[in-house]
Design a protein around this motif. Structure first.
Motif, short mmCIF file in Angstrom:
data_model
loop_
_atom_site.label_atom_id
_atom_site.label_comp_id
_atom_site.label_asym_id
_atom_site.label_seq_id
_atom_site.Cartn_x
_atom_site.Cartn_y
_atom_site.Cartn_z
N SER A 66 0.83 -1.21 0.00
CA SER A 66 0.00 0.00 0.00
C SER A 66 0.86 1.26 0.00
CB SER A 66 -0.98 0.01 1.18
OG SER A 66 -0.28 0.00 2.40
N PHE B 246 2.19 1.64 -3.54
CA PHE B 246 1.09 2.07 -4.42
C PHE B 246 0.76 3.55 -4.22
CE2 PHE B 246 -3.41 2.61 -5.52
CZ PHE B 246 -3.35 2.23 -6.86
N ARG B 247 0.73 4.02 -2.98
CA ARG B 247 0.46 5.44 -2.72
C ARG B 247 1.52 6.33 -3.36
NH1 ARG B 247 -1.10 3.49 2.33
NH2 ARG B 247 0.91 4.03 3.26
N THR C 290 1.01 6.30 -7.18
CA THR C 290 -0.17 7.09 -7.54
C THR C 290 0.16 8.58 -7.52
OG1 THR C 290 -1.64 5.38 -6.67
CG2 THR C 290 -2.57 7.58 -6.94
N LEU C 291 0.87 9.01 -6.50
CA LEU C 291 1.27 10.42 -6.41
C LEU C 291 2.22 10.79 -7.55
CD1 LEU C 291 1.48 13.17 -4.99
CD2 LEU C 291 3.34 12.18 -3.62
N ALA D 183 2.61 9.39 -10.45
CA ALA D 183 1.90 9.38 -11.73
C ALA D 183 1.04 10.63 -11.89
CB ALA D 183 1.05 8.12 -11.87
N SER D 184 0.43 11.09 -10.80
CA SER D 184 -0.42 12.29 -10.87
C SER D 184 0.40 13.53 -11.16
CB SER D 184 -1.22 12.47 -9.57
OG SER D 184 -0.38 12.95 -8.53
N ALA E 164 2.63 5.16 -16.26
CA ALA E 164 1.95 3.91 -15.94
C ALA E 164 1.50 3.33 -17.26
CB ALA E 164 0.76 4.17 -15.03
N TYR F 156 5.34 0.49 -14.25
CA TYR F 156 5.71 1.88 -14.01
C TYR F 156 7.17 2.11 -14.37
CZ TYR F 156 1.46 1.53 -11.27
OH TYR F 156 0.17 1.31 -10.87
#
Length: 140
Positions: free
Chosen positions: A50, A53-54, A57-58, A60-61, A67, A77
């Motif tokens: 987790s 993944f967090r 996600t950050l 990628a944003s 991704a 990734y």
């Protein structure tokens, strides 16, 4: 890659350099191919799934990582090679990838750029997933 380089990448993308983020950036930079969440978790045994993944996600944003789908429906990734500045507004490091149907590895092809496609008026392309599939040189 040393911590200072990872911190600079994060700062250019507007992300605070925490220890977990630095670890993920360093591992992605060291990889010679895109990595899945499971592969990253295995390589970064001090972080749980987790947490990895967090961070992904950050990143990628903020367009710091790409991704992409690897040909089997698994997200992979890779660190974006674009020069991120304060006015960065999208992914300008669009290149192709290759999925080997024999060994199931995914390769980054940074010198093979995604073709410039004309999209209808009003559409603003910010990313692309251009995956070639076949047999790599090792399997051929």
């Amino acid at each position: 890659m040393v911590n200072k380089e990872a911190e600079e990448i994060l700062r250019k993308g507007g992300v605070s350099p925490t220890p977990n983020r630095i670890l993920v950036v360093r591992e992605l930079a060291a990889a010679n191919c895109p990595l899945s969440l499971a592969e990253l978790e295995q390589r970064l045994d001090t972080l749980d799934k987790s947490s990895v993944f967090r961070v992904l996600t950050l990143l990628a944003s903020r367009d710091l990582v790409h991704a992409l789908e690897d040909g089997r429906g698994i997200a992979k990734y890779e660190l974006c090679q674009a020069d991120h500045s304060d006015d960065f507004a999208g992914d300008d490091d669009l290149h192709c990838h290759f999925y080997c149907t024999e060994c199931r590895r995914t390769f980054c092809l940074p010198d093979l750029k995604v073709p410039d496609l004309k999209v209808p008026e009003g559409f603003n392309v910010r990313g692309a997933n251009f995956m070639l599939k076949g047999i790599c040189p090792d399997c051929g």
